[in-house]
Write an enzyme that holds these catalytic residues in place. Sequence first.
Site, PDB file in Angstrom:
ATOM      1  N   LYS A   1      65.154  49.628  60.054  1.00  0.00           N
ATOM      2  CA  LYS A   1      65.248  50.204  61.400  1.00  0.00           C
ATOM      3  C   LYS A   1      64.455  51.507  61.349  1.00  0.00           C
ATOM      4  CE  LYS A   1      66.580  52.812  64.112  1.00  0.00           C
ATOM      5  NZ  LYS A   1      65.675  53.653  64.956  1.00  0.00           N
TER       6      LYS A   1
ATOM      7  N   GLU B   1      69.442  60.215  51.916  1.00  0.00           N
ATOM      8  CA  GLU B   1      68.413  61.238  51.661  1.00  0.00           C
ATOM      9  C   GLU B   1      68.350  62.098  52.905  1.00  0.00           C
ATOM     10  OE1 GLU B   1      66.791  61.614  48.885  1.00  0.00           O
ATOM     11  OE2 GLU B   1      67.226  59.727  47.873  1.00  0.00           O
TER      12      GLU B   1
ATOM     13  N   CYS C   1      61.109  67.108  54.267  1.00  0.00           N
ATOM     14  CA  CYS C   1      62.433  67.544  53.838  1.00  0.00           C
ATOM     15  C   CYS C   1      62.346  68.415  52.589  1.00  0.00           C
ATOM     16  CB  CYS C   1      63.307  66.336  53.573  1.00  0.00           C
ATOM     17  SG  CYS C   1      62.522  65.185  52.453  1.00  0.00           S
TER      18      CYS C   1
ATOM     19  N   GLU D   1      66.722  74.059  58.661  1.00  0.00           N
ATOM     20  CA  GLU D   1      65.371  73.560  58.373  1.00  0.00           C
ATOM     21  C   GLU D   1      64.480  73.849  59.579  1.00  0.00           C
ATOM     22  OE1 GLU D   1      66.078  69.371  57.911  1.00  0.00           O
ATOM     23  OE2 GLU D   1      64.689  69.251  56.259  1.00  0.00           O
TER      24      GLU D   1
END
Length: 488
Positions: A184, A259, A293, A390
């Site tokens: 997906k 993750e 990331c 972030e």
Amino acid sequence: MSTPATLIADDLLRTQLHIAGGWRDGSAGESSPVIDPATGETVAEVAVATPDDMVAAIDAAQEAFAGWSRTPAPQRSRILRRWYELIVERADDLAQLLTAEQGKPLAEARGEILYGAGFIEWFAEEAKRLYGEVIPTNNPDRRMMTIRSAVGVTAAITPWNFPCAMILRKAAPALAAGCSMIIKPAEETPLSALALAALAQEAGIPAGVLSVVTGSGPRLGEVLTRDERVRTISFTGSTEVGRILMAQSAGTLKRLALELGGNAPLIVFDDADLDNAVKGAMDSKFRNAGQTCVCANRIFVQDGIHDAFVEALGREMAKLRVGDGREPGTTQGPLISPAAVDKVRRHIDDARDKGARVVQGGDLTERGRTFFTPTLIVDASPDMLLAREETFGPLAPVIRFSTEEEAIRMANDTEFGLAGYFFSRDIGRITRVSEALEVGVVGVNTGLISYEGAPFGGVKQSGIGREGSRHGIEEYTDLKYICIEGVA
Ligand code: NAP
């Protein structure tokens, strides 16, 4: 003049769901546009799956699992190898597609495709080495052994920032282990996933072993988490969605590989090689326009090297060429969306309000839209938003520090723990700081750490499990103990 869509190879531009080896529209007949982040134009309209379509993909994956898991490992390995070769042969075409939907410069897109393909090559080999063990027995009438068996149907839910690599580092070990997988992809970037499925089909991966179901994450994720037949879900994306998936999977006790987000520290000590530290910061901070990331999110610089580092980093940042990823010479593409631009702006405004100085950049380039100037901030501090969240953009905030203890304390002062980098030439310090950083991946004197043969993953709120290396196949296998009596 050619438009982005005309630069894409026809056979790789797939817009339908790939289920049970076939290509079909969503059963509600809906579609959603894929937007080129550089131009705002629609690249293609892609089918939107319904929950029923997802169930059909799980049915097909369950059926295909029986044959694929029994296929001898060398044969699975050869088919995967063919998939790898086709991806490498078509790397330029896949790069055009990836840049059209994601925005990164073509050279980076090509690099991502080859990096992603590397996982298939690596795990195709590993398929042949999924060894069990023979256990020394405690009874002369018994023999004991373990084997590793494929878990069954698996699923991958992936983000938009690496539309190819984040899929291949999940699909490669899953298929190598003998599992079937449903992918997906993110709604922003489904085209790379569908093109990879077309090449998988051409390589001879049997129908149902690899499906791609495009559409809404919350709607389709719910079907995947609730279905008992799906044994492992591997997710890359935000920590917030990781938590939702974990809660939803409790009822079916699914194995999850997560993750998630990061907030990487990059520490420059006084004894660092200045040029190398600047190169490392550039590599880590500005790849994919800061949308990774593992991007350095907080740059800690020791007093003695602070001013020289800031000046040298600013000089290198000024060399970045911001533009459409297809234009020759572009080294930084657009951000994925106007919302991404808003987040970078919010972090800059908050930093200014709290006393930081913007010494370079600070806003969009003259092209506007999603093109953001590489931005350098000094006098940043740990209480600013840019150090807590972030940023996911081309913003380099420098926080000054005095002692090693202070740097480690600030670096670890976050709920995240994915990557961490530092620059030093002192072997004692290299050992101490590597051990002290609360992260899953440490880069010492480098800003580039990814390699398919090495384990990648986070600690704390950055996730569970590892991808790549011999450990990356563990989520897709069960360890089975077999005890045979009546031998003597
Ligand atoms: P995201 O919003 O979490 O979305 C990631 C994927 O999850 C998309 O496919 C999304 O589908 C799907 N999704 C959203 N809500 C869902 C739900 N309730 N149930 C099931 N699936 C759901 O993350 P993103 O904004 O695309 O990606 C950026 C994040 O990914 C950052 O935090 C970044 O650090 C992280 N990331 C981590 C790694 C790593 O290896 N640790 C690597 C790359 C990125 P839709 O597209 O339909 O929303």
